[in-house]
Design a protein around this motif. Structure first.
Motif, mmCIF file in Angstrom:
data_model
loop_
_atom_site.group_PDB
_atom_site.id
_atom_site.type_symbol
_atom_site.label_atom_id
_atom_site.label_comp_id
_atom_site.label_asym_id
_atom_site.label_seq_id
_atom_site.Cartn_x
_atom_site.Cartn_y
_atom_site.Cartn_z
ATOM 1 N N ALA A 273 9.039 -3.080 -11.964
ATOM 2 C CA ALA A 273 9.580 -3.808 -10.811
ATOM 3 C C ALA A 273 9.369 -2.902 -9.608
ATOM 4 O O ALA A 273 9.028 -1.722 -9.751
ATOM 5 C CB ALA A 273 11.054 -4.142 -11.006
ATOM 6 N N ALA A 274 9.567 -3.456 -8.416
ATOM 7 C CA ALA A 274 9.350 -2.672 -7.203
ATOM 8 C C ALA A 274 10.461 -1.648 -7.013
ATOM 9 O O ALA A 274 11.639 -1.950 -7.195
ATOM 10 C CB ALA A 274 9.280 -3.595 -5.996
ATOM 11 N N ALA A 314 4.932 4.594 -0.131
ATOM 12 C CA ALA A 314 6.092 3.839 -0.620
ATOM 13 C C ALA A 314 5.912 2.351 -0.337
ATOM 14 O O ALA A 314 5.407 1.953 0.713
ATOM 15 C CB ALA A 314 7.367 4.347 0.039
ATOM 16 N N GLY A 315 6.317 1.534 -1.318
ATOM 17 C CA GLY A 315 6.246 0.091 -1.138
ATOM 18 C C GLY A 315 4.925 -0.521 -1.563
ATOM 19 O O GLY A 315 4.751 -1.735 -1.467
ATOM 20 N N THR A 316 3.997 0.289 -2.055
ATOM 21 C CA THR A 316 2.722 -0.253 -2.532
ATOM 22 C C THR A 316 2.516 0.132 -3.991
ATOM 23 O O THR A 316 3.134 1.076 -4.494
ATOM 24 C CB THR A 316 1.519 0.275 -1.727
ATOM 25 N N ILE A 392 3.006 -5.828 -3.366
ATOM 26 C CA ILE A 392 3.525 -7.046 -3.994
ATOM 27 C C ILE A 392 4.760 -7.513 -3.232
ATOM 28 O O ILE A 392 5.664 -6.719 -2.939
ATOM 29 C CB ILE A 392 3.855 -6.790 -5.470
ATOM 30 N N VAL A 393 4.810 -8.798 -2.929
ATOM 31 C CA VAL A 393 5.936 -9.340 -2.168
ATOM 32 C C VAL A 393 6.795 -10.288 -2.994
ATOM 33 O O VAL A 393 7.780 -10.827 -2.484
ATOM 34 C CB VAL A 393 5.453 -10.040 -0.868
ATOM 35 N N ALA A 410 9.686 -12.427 -0.706
ATOM 36 C CA ALA A 410 11.065 -11.936 -0.737
ATOM 37 C C ALA A 410 11.136 -10.419 -0.803
ATOM 38 O O ALA A 410 12.076 -9.798 -0.279
ATOM 39 C CB ALA A 410 11.800 -12.538 -1.930
ATOM 40 N N GLY A 411 10.161 -9.789 -1.443
ATOM 41 C CA GLY A 411 10.223 -8.353 -1.687
ATOM 42 C C GLY A 411 10.311 -7.516 -0.428
ATOM 43 O O GLY A 411 11.063 -6.530 -0.371
#
Length: 497
Positions: A273-274, A314-316, A392-393, A410-411
């Motif tokens: 998961a993110a 971060a976030g990718t 990923i969103v 939403a992410g």
């Protein structure tokens, strides 16, 4: 990326061929105070492989133990598909999996009490007692690349769980691609505390080190003290899920030994998961080390990763792994999204040798999962940055919100909300709106339940960081978010009062 070896575990094959050679004495598996060298693993798994060789399919009661690792290795040596069973599954789900996969045997640790759903299966206890075991028979590991290795059942969010048939080819190519991306070698020592019935914990966490000729130290259950101990005693890599890294981030300010141990690690990897950007930043600030993320799923194993020699953004989830083709598509599922602008959302589709073969007994579902030209529809929505990094969103079914003519993931809103000091946990969904089509709804676990942030405060916070059309219109305050065993938020369980 190295060529596909006929043996999934070259170091184990070497130990079988030369049981008194130096390779046989290298550590392979450690669970708590119980461990096996490569020579001991060969001597344990080979007789078990001979025992199950004619079994057809076997079920493995996948507790986080040495026995589970030995059972799966034995099945792979025998060329027999193994079905890892989640010990926390309910009777109905277990009954479905057993009926669908039709194993003839169940392998379990001695003394383990098995549920009634497995009563009809012949039981084989797994003996890993190094004091009484002889060398036993050797098994040559002669499976072909397309031989089914594992049948891993999906979470079943849209119906009964489906069994993804994963061939040896997918395991080998994924692990070799990760070796390239992570500079993963036989000198690495991995520590993790993940369950062993899914891709992350079993294939990456157990089979990965064994394919490299390295070792793994499993914590049994995750605890930050165990992470500190193992990384302080020579472990070089840590695998975890966001819930684990969140606990690490929360513990770090008061635990300098943990910070020192993490700073010593060569690689910290998060997946399944993110990982919220806020936790990324807290860990980096305390340790000087960046957590890297990768992206995969049961049907595809691993698709992308931030590389060890790349920018740990971060976030990718990084870039496609060697051998993996990845594209984003429009809603029609065939028109490719050409823009690498960090904004245009499309569904991820992948193609390559990392993919599963089929859903067991589900030809219609298998056909529906692929496009006519062989791309697998992941159902995950993403954007691509100008340099190809994938962000990923959310999921197409639950995380793509169409509001005011925009497609919103939403992410990215969840990450923005988690940067607010008054937010401990956050999830974002959409709900029907007569004007907008869908309005954005935030589900918040406040840091201070006595003084939760207001909807206007959170809307302004998100609008400043992202764009006004991405601000939440409704906010619900909760004591906790519903999560599954892997720490993923179960958004279908979020309901309005």
């Amino acid at each position: 990326m190295s060529p596909l070896s006929p043996a999934l575990f070259p170091a184990l094959a070497e130990a079988q061929a030369a049981p008194d050679g130096p390779g046989a004495h290298r550590p392979a598996l450690r669970f708590g105070d119980r461990s096996l060298t490569y020579g001991e693993l060969a001597a344990t798994a080979s007789p078990l492989a001979a025992r199950v060789a004619e079994a057809g399919r076997i079920a493995v009661w996948a507790t986080p133990t040495l026995e589970t690792a030995v059972a799966v290795v034995a099945a792979l040596l025998a060329g027999v598909p193994a079905v890892p069973l989640n010990p926390k599954s309910g009777e109905s789900e277990l009954g479905h999996i057993v009926s669908d996969s039709a194993p003839t045997l169940v392998l379990a640790a001695p003394g383990t009490q098995l549920p009634p759903a497995l009563a009809a299966l012949e039981r084989v206890d797994i003996d890993v007692d190094v004091n009484v075991r002889g060398r036993g028979t050797t098994s040559p590991d002669t499976g072909t690349p397309e031989t089914p290795a594992l049948i891993v059942y999906t979470s079943g969010t849209t119906g009964p769980p489906k069994g993804a048939v994963i061939p040896r080819r997918a395991i080998a190519t994924t692990l070799d691609a990760l070796a390239d991306a992570w500079q993963w070698t036989g000198d690495d020592v991995l520590v993790h505390g993940l369950p062993l019935f899914h891709v992350h914990g079993l294939i990456l966490g157990i089979l990965g080190p064994l394919r490299r000729g390295g070792s793994v130290r499993h914590l049994g259950r995750f605890e930050t003290a165990g992470v500190t101990r193992e990384l302080s005693e020579g472990a070089t890599m840590l695998f975890g899920v966001p819930t684990m890294y969140h606990r690490i981030a929360e513990t770090l300010p008061d635990d300098p030994a943990l910070a020192k141990a993490l700073a010593r690690a060569r690689l910290l990897v998060s997946g399944s998961a993110a990982l919220p950007v806020h936790d990324h930043e807290r860990i980096a600030e305390a340790t000087g080390r960046r957590v890297i993320e990768r992206y995969g799923m049961t049907e595809t194993l691993m698709n992308t990763s931030v590389r060890a020699d790349g920018e740990p953004r971060a976030g990718t989830v990084g870039v496609p792994l060697p051998g993996v083709e990845l594209r984003l598509t429009e809603e029609d599922g065939t028109t490719a999204v050409e823009a690498y602008d960090g904004e245009t959302v499309g569904e991820i589709q992948v193609r390559g040798p990392n993919l599963f073969t089929e859903y067991l007994n589900r030809p219609e579902a298998t056909a529906a999962a692929f496009t006519e030209d062989g791309w697998f529809r992941t159902g995950d929505m993403a954007v691509r940055d100008p340099d190809g990094y994938v962000r990923i969103v959310g999921r197409k079914a639950t995380d793509l919100i169409k509001s005011g003519g925009y497609k919103i993931g939403a992410g990215e809103i969840e990450n923005a909300l988690l940067e607010h000091p008054g937010v401990r946990e956050a999830a974002v969904t959409g709900e029907p709106d007569a004007d907008l089509g869908e309005r954005i709804v935030a589900w918040i676990v406040p840091a201070d339940p006595q003084s939760p942030p207001t909807v206007d405060e959170l809307a302004d916070h998100v609008a400043r960081r992202l764009a006004p059309h991405k601000r939440p219109r409704v906010v619900h305050h909760l004591d906790a978010l519903p999560r599954n065993d892997m720490g993923k938020i179960m958004k279908r369980a979020l309901t309005h009062d």
